[in-house]
Design a protein around this motif. Structure first.
Motif, PDB file in Angstrom:
ATOM      1  N   ASP A 173       0.837  -1.200   0.000  1.00 55.90           N
ATOM      2  CA  ASP A 173       0.000   0.000   0.000  1.00 55.90           C
ATOM      3  C   ASP A 173       0.870   1.247   0.000  1.00 55.90           C
ATOM      4  O   ASP A 173       0.585   2.218  -0.687  1.00 55.90           O
ATOM      5  CB  ASP A 173      -0.915   0.012   1.237  1.00 55.90           C
ATOM      6  CG  ASP A 173      -1.950  -1.097   1.196  1.00 55.90           C
ATOM      7  OD1 ASP A 173      -2.405  -1.418   0.086  1.00 55.90           O
ATOM      8  OD2 ASP A 173      -2.285  -1.631   2.255  1.00 55.90           O
ATOM      9  N   CYS A 174       1.912   1.229   0.834  1.00 56.63           N
ATOM     10  CA  CYS A 174       2.847   2.352   0.936  1.00 56.63           C
ATOM     11  C   CYS A 174       4.258   1.785   0.833  1.00 56.63           C
ATOM     12  O   CYS A 174       4.788   1.268   1.815  1.00 56.63           O
ATOM     13  CB  CYS A 174       2.656   3.110   2.248  1.00 56.63           C
ATOM     14  SG  CYS A 174       3.841   4.458   2.466  1.00 56.63           S
ATOM     15  N   PRO A 175       4.879   1.849  -0.334  1.00 61.70           N
ATOM     16  CA  PRO A 175       6.182   1.206  -0.524  1.00 61.70           C
ATOM     17  C   PRO A 175       7.326   1.834   0.264  1.00 61.70           C
ATOM     18  O   PRO A 175       8.375   1.212   0.404  1.00 61.70           O
ATOM     19  CB  PRO A 175       6.419   1.336  -2.036  1.00 61.70           C
ATOM     20  CG  PRO A 175       5.613   2.526  -2.439  1.00 61.70           C
ATOM     21  CD  PRO A 175       4.395   2.500  -1.559  1.00 61.70           C
ATOM     22  N   VAL A 176       7.144   3.061   0.788  1.00 65.95           N
ATOM     23  CA  VAL A 176       8.227   3.702   1.549  1.00 65.95           C
ATOM     24  C   VAL A 176       8.052   3.519   3.054  1.00 65.95           C
ATOM     25  O   VAL A 176       8.890   3.975   3.835  1.00 65.95           O
ATOM     26  CB  VAL A 176       8.330   5.210   1.222  1.00 65.95           C
ATOM     27  CG1 VAL A 176       8.551   5.416  -0.268  1.00 65.95           C
ATOM     28  CG2 VAL A 176       7.110   5.971   1.700  1.00 65.95           C
ATOM     29  N   TYR A 177       6.978   2.861   3.470  1.00 68.39           N
ATOM     30  CA  TYR A 177       6.660   2.747   4.896  1.00 68.39           C
ATOM     31  C   TYR A 177       7.780   2.066   5.683  1.00 68.39           C
ATOM     32  O   TYR A 177       8.203   2.548   6.734  1.00 68.39           O
ATOM     33  CB  TYR A 177       5.350   1.977   5.066  1.00 68.39           C
ATOM     34  CG  TYR A 177       4.650   2.207   6.383  1.00 68.39           C
ATOM     35  CD1 TYR A 177       3.774   3.271   6.539  1.00 68.39           C
ATOM     36  CD2 TYR A 177       4.859   1.364   7.468  1.00 68.39           C
ATOM     37  CE1 TYR A 177       3.118   3.496   7.734  1.00 68.39           C
ATOM     38  CE2 TYR A 177       4.208   1.575   8.672  1.00 68.39           C
ATOM     39  CZ  TYR A 177       3.342   2.640   8.801  1.00 68.39           C
ATOM     40  OH  TYR A 177       2.697   2.855  10.002  1.00 68.39           O
ATOM     41  N   GLU A 178       8.269   0.953   5.169  1.00 68.12           N
ATOM     42  CA  GLU A 178       9.295   0.188   5.891  1.00 68.12           C
ATOM     43  C   GLU A 178      10.587   1.004   6.026  1.00 68.12           C
ATOM     44  O   GLU A 178      11.190   1.054   7.106  1.00 68.12           O
ATOM     45  CB  GLU A 178       9.581  -1.121   5.162  1.00 68.12           C
ATOM     46  CG  GLU A 178      10.514  -2.051   5.918  1.00 68.12           C
ATOM     47  CD  GLU A 178      10.683  -3.396   5.231  1.00 68.12           C
ATOM     48  OE1 GLU A 178      11.514  -4.189   5.708  1.00 68.12           O
ATOM     49  OE2 GLU A 178      10.002  -3.647   4.227  1.00 68.12           O
ATOM     50  N   ALA A 179      11.012   1.644   4.940  1.00 66.34           N
ATOM     51  CA  ALA A 179      12.231   2.455   4.985  1.00 66.34           C
ATOM     52  C   ALA A 179      12.060   3.646   5.924  1.00 66.34           C
ATOM     53  O   ALA A 179      12.994   4.038   6.629  1.00 66.34           O
ATOM     54  CB  ALA A 179      12.596   2.935   3.580  1.00 66.34           C
ATOM     55  N   TRP A 180      10.865   4.234   5.945  1.00 68.01           N
ATOM     56  CA  TRP A 180      10.592   5.388   6.808  1.00 68.01           C
ATOM     57  C   TRP A 180      10.786   5.034   8.275  1.00 68.01           C
ATOM     58  O   TRP A 180      11.342   5.807   9.050  1.00 68.01           O
ATOM     59  CB  TRP A 180       9.161   5.858   6.563  1.00 68.01           C
ATOM     60  CG  TRP A 180       8.770   7.126   7.247  1.00 68.01           C
ATOM     61  CD1 TRP A 180       8.202   7.265   8.487  1.00 68.01           C
ATOM     62  CD2 TRP A 180       8.899   8.462   6.733  1.00 68.01           C
ATOM     63  NE1 TRP A 180       7.969   8.574   8.767  1.00 68.01           N
ATOM     64  CE2 TRP A 180       8.388   9.340   7.713  1.00 68.01           C
ATOM     65  CE3 TRP A 180       9.391   8.983   5.537  1.00 68.01           C
ATOM     66  CZ2 TRP A 180       8.359  10.722   7.533  1.00 68.01           C
ATOM     67  CZ3 TRP A 180       9.366  10.359   5.350  1.00 68.01           C
ATOM     68  CH2 TRP A 180       8.857  11.206   6.348  1.00 68.01           C
ATOM     69  N   PHE A 181      10.340   3.821   8.650  1.00 70.01           N
ATOM     70  CA  PHE A 181      10.433   3.411  10.053  1.00 70.01           C
ATOM     71  C   PHE A 181      11.797   2.822  10.404  1.00 70.01           C
ATOM     72  O   PHE A 181      12.312   3.077  11.490  1.00 70.01           O
ATOM     73  CB  PHE A 181       9.339   2.387  10.383  1.00 70.01           C
ATOM     74  CG  PHE A 181       8.034   3.016  10.748  1.00 70.01           C
ATOM     75  CD1 PHE A 181       7.658   3.168  12.066  1.00 70.01           C
ATOM     76  CD2 PHE A 181       7.184   3.492   9.764  1.00 70.01           C
ATOM     77  CE1 PHE A 181       6.450   3.768  12.418  1.00 70.01           C
ATOM     78  CE2 PHE A 181       5.978   4.101  10.089  1.00 70.01           C
ATOM     79  CZ  PHE A 181       5.610   4.236  11.420  1.00 70.01           C
ATOM     80  N   GLU A 182      12.377   2.037   9.500  1.00 71.03           N
ATOM     81  CA  GLU A 182      13.619   1.337   9.844  1.00 71.03           C
ATOM     82  C   GLU A 182      14.862   2.189   9.591  1.00 71.03           C
ATOM     83  O   GLU A 182      15.756   2.238  10.439  1.00 71.03           O
ATOM     84  CB  GLU A 182      13.709   0.026   9.061  1.00 71.03           C
ATOM     85  CG  GLU A 182      12.671  -0.997   9.507  1.00 71.03           C
ATOM     86  CD  GLU A 182      12.951  -2.378   8.956  1.00 71.03           C
ATOM     87  OE1 GLU A 182      14.095  -2.652   8.530  1.00 71.03           O
ATOM     88  OE2 GLU A 182      12.014  -3.202   8.940  1.00 71.03           O
ATOM     89  N   ALA A 183      14.942   2.850   8.436  1.00 69.89           N
ATOM     90  CA  ALA A 183      16.085   3.723   8.162  1.00 69.89           C
ATOM     91  C   ALA A 183      15.880   5.082   8.816  1.00 69.89           C
ATOM     92  O   ALA A 183      16.818   5.692   9.316  1.00 69.89           O
ATOM     93  CB  ALA A 183      16.283   3.879   6.657  1.00 69.89           C
ATOM     94  N   GLY A 184      14.629   5.549   8.830  1.00 70.09           N
ATOM     95  CA  GLY A 184      14.303   6.828   9.445  1.00 70.09           C
ATOM     96  C   GLY A 184      14.115   7.930   8.413  1.00 70.09           C
ATOM     97  O   GLY A 184      14.777   7.938   7.378  1.00 70.09           O
ATOM     98  N   PRO A 185      13.209   8.875   8.690  1.00 72.42           N
ATOM     99  CA  PRO A 185      12.950   9.975   7.752  1.00 72.42           C
ATOM    100  C   PRO A 185      14.191  10.770   7.392  1.00 72.42           C
ATOM    101  O   PRO A 185      14.322  11.247   6.261  1.00 72.42           O
ATOM    102  CB  PRO A 185      11.933  10.847   8.508  1.00 72.42           C
ATOM    103  CG  PRO A 185      11.298   9.933   9.503  1.00 72.42           C
ATOM    104  CD  PRO A 185      12.357   8.951   9.888  1.00 72.42           C
ATOM    105  N   ARG A 186      15.121  10.922   8.339  1.00 70.26           N
ATOM    106  CA  ARG A 186      16.312  11.727   8.062  1.00 70.26           C
ATOM    107  C   ARG A 186      17.309  11.005   7.161  1.00 70.26           C
ATOM    108  O   ARG A 186      18.286  11.603   6.708  1.00 70.26           O
ATOM    109  CB  ARG A 186      16.991  12.149   9.372  1.00 70.26           C
ATOM    110  CG  ARG A 186      16.229  13.230  10.114  1.00 70.26           C
ATOM    111  CD  ARG A 186      17.027  13.748  11.309  1.00 70.26           C
ATOM    112  NE  ARG A 186      18.352  14.213  10.962  1.00 70.26           N
ATOM    113  CZ  ARG A 186      18.628  15.387  10.375  1.00 70.26           C
ATOM    114  NH1 ARG A 186      17.650  16.210  10.058  1.00 70.26           N
ATOM    115  NH2 ARG A 186      19.872  15.726  10.110  1.00 70.26           N
ATOM    116  N   SER A 187      17.085   9.731   6.900  1.00 67.70           N
ATOM    117  CA  SER A 187      17.962   8.981   5.997  1.00 67.70           C
ATOM    118  C   SER A 187      17.396   8.912   4.583  1.00 67.70           C
ATOM    119  O   SER A 187      18.036   8.344   3.696  1.00 67.70           O
ATOM    120  CB  SER A 187      18.178   7.558   6.527  1.00 67.70           C
ATOM    121  OG  SER A 187      18.872   7.584   7.757  1.00 67.70           O
TER     122      SER A 187
END
Length: 203
Positions: A173-187
């Protein structure tokens, strides 16, 4: 100490509330207090900067730290401390920050770049993904390129290669969701139609 744009924006917004601007203090009533209840404990006051700092910390983590941990790392740290309030705040705050972003939701064609800081013998590197359309309202996230070295001390070539593309998704549904939480928005840096819409590493 890094500059917090979020803190500056929220402080300015709070200082312009009410009939007297710029305001230096904010006043409020307890949620269950009525207008004629002036008893002690029903009314609170706070410095504008302190209130803004409280809001920013709950949403993004405390500003001024050299590098903010990802939302998942913040939640796991709170879990180890058995602080359920901070654990929930880290996760819900990151979710709200993502879903309230002006560029959300992701669109097919968006480019998503993930930056990784140096970790031990592993030097800093980056990955670039592209969001694709797979139908039924779902999107994919495909790895386009990475700058991970071919050899990393302590890892064989197969293990090193397996590290690239960890956020790739066939349908979500949201392909960036996992990266947003695991890598973090600042990454993350997200580019849409040739223009950056999210620059996570901005000072």
């Amino acid at each position: 100490m890094r500059r917090s744009v979020e803190l500056e924006i929220i402080t300015e917004a709070l200082s312009k509330m009410g009939p007297h601007t710029p305001a230096t203090r904010l006043w409020g009533r307890a949620p269950d207090a009525t207008a004629d209840m002036a008893a002690e404990g029903n009314v609170w006051a706070g410095d504008v900067h302190d209130v803004a700092l409280h809001i920013v910390t709950r949403l993004y983590g405390r500003p001024g730290t050299p590098r903010e941990a990802s939302p998942l790392a913040q939640a796991e740290d709170a879990k180890r401390r058995r602080d359920m309030g901070d654990e929930i705040a880290a996760l819900t705050g990151a979710h709200d920050q993502l879903t309230s972003a002006p560029w959300y939701p992701a669109r097919p064609g968006d480019l998503v770049h993930v930056h990784y800081e140096q970790a031990g013998d592993l030097p800093p590197f980056g990955e670039t993904y592209i969001v694709g359309h797979v139908g039924a309202g779902l999107m994919s996230l495909q790895l386009l390129a990475h700058t991970l070295p071919e050899t990393v001390p302590g890892l064989d070539a197969e293990a090193t290669a397996a590290m690239a593309g960890c956020f790739a998704a066939e349908a979500a549904d949201c392909p960036v969701y996992e990266a947003w939480f695991e890598a973090g928005p600042r990454s993350l840096t997200i580019v849409r139609d040739g223009r950056p819409v999210h620059i996570g590493g901005a000072p």
